[in-house]
Design a protein around this motif. Sequence first.
Motif, PDB file in Angstrom:
ATOM      1  N   VAL A 145      12.284 -45.092 -37.995  1.00  8.50           N
ATOM      2  CA  VAL A 145      12.201 -45.366 -39.430  1.00  8.50           C
ATOM      3  C   VAL A 145      10.757 -45.654 -39.834  1.00  8.50           C
ATOM      4  O   VAL A 145      10.305 -45.232 -40.901  1.00  8.50           O
ATOM      5  CB  VAL A 145      13.152 -46.499 -39.880  1.00  8.50           C
ATOM      6  CG1 VAL A 145      12.695 -47.856 -39.399  1.00  8.50           C
ATOM      7  CG2 VAL A 145      13.299 -46.510 -41.390  1.00  8.50           C
ATOM      8  N   PHE A 146      10.002 -46.335 -38.980  1.00  8.57           N
ATOM      9  CA  PHE A 146       8.602 -46.612 -39.297  1.00  8.57           C
ATOM     10  C   PHE A 146       7.808 -45.312 -39.411  1.00  8.57           C
ATOM     11  O   PHE A 146       7.064 -45.105 -40.371  1.00  8.57           O
ATOM     12  CB  PHE A 146       7.982 -47.532 -38.232  1.00  8.57           C
ATOM     13  CG  PHE A 146       6.598 -47.969 -38.591  1.00  8.57           C
ATOM     14  CD1 PHE A 146       6.394 -49.100 -39.359  1.00  8.57           C
ATOM     15  CD2 PHE A 146       5.485 -47.250 -38.169  1.00  8.57           C
ATOM     16  CE1 PHE A 146       5.112 -49.501 -39.713  1.00  8.57           C
ATOM     17  CE2 PHE A 146       4.212 -47.654 -38.515  1.00  8.57           C
ATOM     18  CZ  PHE A 146       4.024 -48.782 -39.283  1.00  8.57           C
ATOM     19  N   ILE A 147       7.973 -44.436 -38.433  1.00 11.36           N
ATOM     20  CA  ILE A 147       7.258 -43.161 -38.446  1.00 11.36           C
ATOM     21  C   ILE A 147       7.696 -42.314 -39.637  1.00 11.36           C
ATOM     22  O   ILE A 147       6.863 -41.739 -40.348  1.00 11.36           O
ATOM     23  CB  ILE A 147       7.451 -42.410 -37.113  1.00 11.36           C
ATOM     24  CG1 ILE A 147       6.674 -43.123 -36.009  1.00 11.36           C
ATOM     25  CG2 ILE A 147       7.003 -40.959 -37.229  1.00 11.36           C
ATOM     26  CD1 ILE A 147       6.941 -42.610 -34.608  1.00 11.36           C
ATOM     27  N   ALA A 148       9.008 -42.244 -39.875  1.00 14.14           N
ATOM     28  CA  ALA A 148       9.506 -41.434 -40.995  1.00 14.14           C
ATOM     29  C   ALA A 148       8.936 -41.927 -42.320  1.00 14.14           C
ATOM     30  O   ALA A 148       8.517 -41.124 -43.164  1.00 14.14           O
ATOM     31  CB  ALA A 148      11.038 -41.464 -41.027  1.00 14.14           C
ATOM     32  N   HIS A 149       8.905 -43.242 -42.512  1.00 15.25           N
ATOM     33  CA  HIS A 149       8.453 -43.775 -43.805  1.00 15.25           C
ATOM     34  C   HIS A 149       6.933 -43.827 -43.917  1.00 15.25           C
ATOM     35  O   HIS A 149       6.364 -43.367 -44.905  1.00 15.25           O
ATOM     36  CB  HIS A 149       9.046 -45.171 -44.025  1.00 15.25           C
ATOM     37  CG  HIS A 149       8.764 -45.708 -45.382  1.00 15.25           C
ATOM     38  ND1 HIS A 149       7.827 -46.687 -45.607  1.00 15.25           N
ATOM     39  CD2 HIS A 149       9.262 -45.383 -46.600  1.00 15.25           C
ATOM     40  CE1 HIS A 149       7.777 -46.954 -46.893  1.00 15.25           C
ATOM     41  NE2 HIS A 149       8.633 -46.170 -47.525  1.00 15.25           N
ATOM     42  N   GLU A 150       6.270 -44.356 -42.906  1.00 10.16           N
ATOM     43  CA  GLU A 150       4.831 -44.585 -43.017  1.00 10.16           C
ATOM     44  C   GLU A 150       3.963 -43.395 -42.623  1.00 10.16           C
ATOM     45  O   GLU A 150       2.925 -43.183 -43.214  1.00 10.16           O
ATOM     46  CB  GLU A 150       4.425 -45.799 -42.176  1.00 10.16           C
ATOM     47  CG  GLU A 150       4.910 -47.104 -42.747  1.00 10.16           C
ATOM     48  CD  GLU A 150       4.376 -47.390 -44.135  1.00 10.16           C
ATOM     49  OE1 GLU A 150       3.316 -46.867 -44.522  1.00 10.16           O
ATOM     50  OE2 GLU A 150       5.031 -48.151 -44.849  1.00 10.16           O
TER      51      GLU A 150
END
Length: 195
Positions: A145-150
Amino acid sequence: MDEALHIRQMAARQERAISETVQRERKRLWNFIRRRVSDDGDAEDILQDVFYELVETYRMMKPLEQVSAWLFRVARNRITDFFRKKRPETMSNMPLAISEDGDQVSLEDLLPSPDAGPEAAYARSVLLEEIDAALEELPGEQRDVFIAHEIEGRSFKEIAAETGVSVNTLLSRKHYAALHLRERLRAIHDEFTKG
């Protein structure tokens, strides 16, 4: 003569092992990459990079015990590299913390300027390596989720629609990922800025 035969046999075994691995893992890897990269051409390039690295690893006689896990780790790293190159401003400007006066502190605020000389450039490269290491330490759900969002710049709504996970759960996962990254970055940043 026997040594030349032995080398040819070893090369044949390597070729066979590589070929079997590519056949066995290609579809799963493709699906994994394609879910994260929207363009077929970019996804295919990343897939080829992953398999190239597999061939290079075999050629260098490095042992791979869990080939499948290794391939997915390499794929995740190549995807991250792809988005970092494509959208470097997203990663460097991501909010990592809130300062005492209420301002958001981004990664770029924490990193030394690349133009500030060789020591600053070295410190910057170490910090970026620490970010990669900290991302690898995260549980998969938080990292994704961090990679997808940021890094990929996708909205929580979009991620929720794709994964079936609620926006609140995604927000929570990203929050814990950011806390971990902030702590790791603070420790290494303090090491460079003390004394």
